[in-house]
Design a protein around this motif. Structure first.
Motif, short mmCIF file in Angstrom:
data_model
loop_
_atom_site.label_atom_id
_atom_site.label_comp_id
_atom_site.label_asym_id
_atom_site.label_seq_id
_atom_site.Cartn_x
_atom_site.Cartn_y
_atom_site.Cartn_z
N UNK A 1 0.87 -1.19 0.06
CA UNK A 1 0.03 0.05 -0.06
C UNK A 1 1.07 1.15 0.01
N UNK A 2 1.87 1.51 0.94
CA UNK A 2 2.91 2.35 1.02
C UNK A 2 3.34 2.59 -0.52
N UNK A 3 3.90 1.59 -1.04
CA UNK A 3 4.48 1.61 -2.37
C UNK A 3 3.54 2.21 -3.72
N UNK A 4 2.14 1.57 -3.46
CA UNK A 4 1.19 2.27 -4.44
C UNK A 4 1.08 3.48 -4.26
N UNK A 5 0.81 4.08 -3.05
CA UNK A 5 0.77 5.62 -2.71
C UNK A 5 1.94 6.32 -3.38
N UNK A 6 3.14 5.79 -3.04
CA UNK A 6 4.21 6.69 -3.71
C UNK A 6 4.27 6.64 -5.20
N UNK A 7 3.91 5.67 -5.80
CA UNK A 7 4.02 5.44 -7.34
C UNK A 7 2.94 6.34 -7.91
N UNK A 8 1.58 6.52 -7.17
CA UNK A 8 0.60 7.36 -7.84
C UNK A 8 1.04 8.77 -7.62
N UNK A 9 1.71 9.09 -6.32
CA UNK A 9 2.24 10.62 -6.37
C UNK A 9 3.12 10.88 -7.44
N UNK A 10 4.12 9.94 -7.61
CA UNK A 10 5.12 10.27 -8.63
C UNK A 10 4.41 10.23 -10.00
#
Length: 226
Positions: A110-119
């Motif tokens: 979930x953390x990685x998904x949020x980071x990628x969506x922000x990127x």
């Protein structure tokens, strides 16, 4: 707008685990049990991010990742039981944005998904900012501490491509295709030369970012926290 996530994994238990956690976070989830089914879903449904298992029957995760890179501008996370460096290298060469080895904690995904969506949201912006550095894609100018710099077009495009996806590893071939185009007849040394020039231009002018060489793969831009 709700975010739509595609899960491509032949293990029904993994799909169930991810579906439960992603639904709890408010995401819309599509599921595919192999790469071919995932391809059909990508053609018919709006997908903002894909979580892809490497070892699937039919079209495997590496092949699906390459297909997504060719046709869609969405982030990809590869899930795999293969944690060796050569497997990770193959994943990044296929174009993945991130790589998570099984078994994994759902919260980490979930953390990685949020980071990628922000990127990826950053990648669509015309003006990129971090610290005292501003990259303006409309004027082709770079501003650092109120000083404005105009650099050769290919250097600017290369820097803005890396800066719009901070932390993402780009292979030399990917950067050649993105900046110079598929019909460019030069080789990957062109990338090395332009990266060297960018480092020489900006390493003494700002500590906001560094361009890091990933041995055997390519380059990534890292934003340095103050």
């Amino acid at each position: 707008m709700r975010i739509h996530i595609l899960i491509a994994d032949d293990d029904p238990h993994i799909r169930e685990l991810l579906r439960f956690n992603l639904h709890n976070e408010g995401y819309v989830v599509y599921e595919a049990e192999d790469g071919d089914q995932a391809s059909l879903l990508l053609e018919t449904e709006l997908v903002h991010l894909s979580v892809v298992d490497v070892m699937m029957p039919g079209k495997n995760g590496w092949e699906l990742c390459k297909e997504i890179r060719r046709h869609y501008d969405i982030p990809v996370i590869l899930l795999t039981a293969k944690g060796a460096m050569e497997d990770k290298e193959k994943g990044f060469l296929s174009g993945t944005d991130d790589y998570l080895v099984k078994p994994f904690e759902p919260r980490e995904l979930l953390y990685r998904i949020r980071a990628l969506l922000r990127r990826y949201q950053l990648a669509s912006m015309e003006v990129i900012k971090f610290g005292s550095t501003t990259i303006d894609r409309k004027s082709y100018e770079i501003s650092i501490k109120d000083e404005i710099y105009t650099i050769p077009l290919k250097e600017f495009e290369l820097l803005s491509q890396l800066a719009s996806n901070p932390g993402r590893i780009f292979t030399r071939d990917q950067l050649l295709q993105l900046i110079w185009g598929a019909d460019y007849e030069g080789d990957s040394r062109t990338i090395d030369v332009h990266i060297k020039r960018l480092r020489e231009r900006f390493s003494s002018k700002t500590d906001d970012f560094v361009i890091t060489t990933i041995r055997g793969l390519g380059y990534k831009l890292e934003v340095v926290d103050p």
